[in-house]
Design a protein around this motif. Structure first.
Motif, short mmCIF file in Angstrom:
data_model
loop_
_atom_site.label_atom_id
_atom_site.label_comp_id
_atom_site.label_asym_id
_atom_site.label_seq_id
_atom_site.Cartn_x
_atom_site.Cartn_y
_atom_site.Cartn_z
N HIS A 25 56.49 53.58 26.18
CA HIS A 25 57.01 52.29 26.41
C HIS A 25 58.43 52.20 25.71
N ARG A 26 59.55 51.73 26.51
CA ARG A 26 60.90 51.51 25.98
C ARG A 26 61.09 50.11 25.42
N THR A 27 61.75 50.08 24.34
CA THR A 27 62.19 48.81 23.55
C THR A 27 63.22 48.16 24.12
N TRP A 28 63.63 46.87 24.04
CA TRP A 28 64.88 46.01 24.12
C TRP A 28 65.66 46.27 23.10
N ASP A 29 65.19 46.36 21.84
CA ASP A 29 65.88 46.20 20.72
C ASP A 29 66.23 47.63 20.30
N VAL A 30 67.49 47.99 20.29
CA VAL A 30 68.13 49.27 19.86
C VAL A 30 67.94 49.62 18.59
N LYS A 31 67.61 48.79 17.77
CA LYS A 31 67.02 49.20 16.44
C LYS A 31 65.65 49.85 16.31
N LYS A 32 64.85 49.64 17.32
CA LYS A 32 63.41 49.81 17.16
C LYS A 32 63.53 50.95 18.16
N PRO A 33 62.60 52.22 17.84
CA PRO A 33 62.49 53.18 18.76
C PRO A 33 61.51 52.96 19.87
N ASP A 34 61.73 53.87 20.77
CA ASP A 34 60.62 53.87 21.99
C ASP A 34 59.52 54.43 21.18
N TYR A 35 58.18 54.06 22.05
CA TYR A 35 56.99 54.40 21.31
C TYR A 35 56.24 54.87 22.53
N ASP A 36 54.97 55.63 22.04
CA ASP A 36 53.79 56.04 22.91
C ASP A 36 52.52 55.46 22.60
N VAL A 37 51.67 54.87 23.52
CA VAL A 37 50.52 54.28 23.23
C VAL A 37 49.26 55.03 23.95
N TRP A 38 48.23 55.36 23.19
CA TRP A 38 47.06 56.08 23.84
C TRP A 38 46.05 54.85 23.81
N LYS A 39 45.87 54.46 25.07
CA LYS A 39 44.56 53.43 25.08
C LYS A 39 43.13 54.15 25.48
#
Length: 98
Positions: A25-39
């Motif tokens: 998942h990419r984020t809109w906020d440049v101060k928050k890093p992208d992240y990965d989610v395991w469902k």
């Protein structure tokens, strides 16, 4: 096998990638890093960004195409040939003991 210690968690996560359960998942906020989610089951999810980074560095996984037209649409992780081989080797080792 990869130059990565394949802990039970990493093996389970690799199997989750094979099953299409892990997204980037990419984020809109440049101060928050992208992240990965395991469902990993319906209604349950876990952030796995650190372990995903290690699997990617070992060239066991790669990010797939976006699930939508937006540059912020999630992207599924998928196995590379090396990742498929690791899982095949693990399955062969498990089946050899039976």
């Amino acid at each position: 096998m990869a130059d990565l210690n394949m802990t039970p968690t990493r093996v389970a996560l690799l199997r989750g990638v094979a099953a299409g359960q892990v997204d980037h998942h990419r984020t809109w906020d440049v101060k928050k890093p992208d992240y990965d989610v395991w469902k990993w089951m319906p209604g349950a999810q876990r952030r796995v960004t650190t372990d995903i980074a290690k699997l990617r560095a070992a060239k066991l996984i790669e990010v797939g195409p976006a699930k939508g037209p937006s540059m912020y649409a999630s992207q599924p992780w998928r196995l590379t040939d090396a990742g498929r081989q690791v899982l095949a080797d693990l399955d062969a080792t498990a089946n050899a003991g039976k």
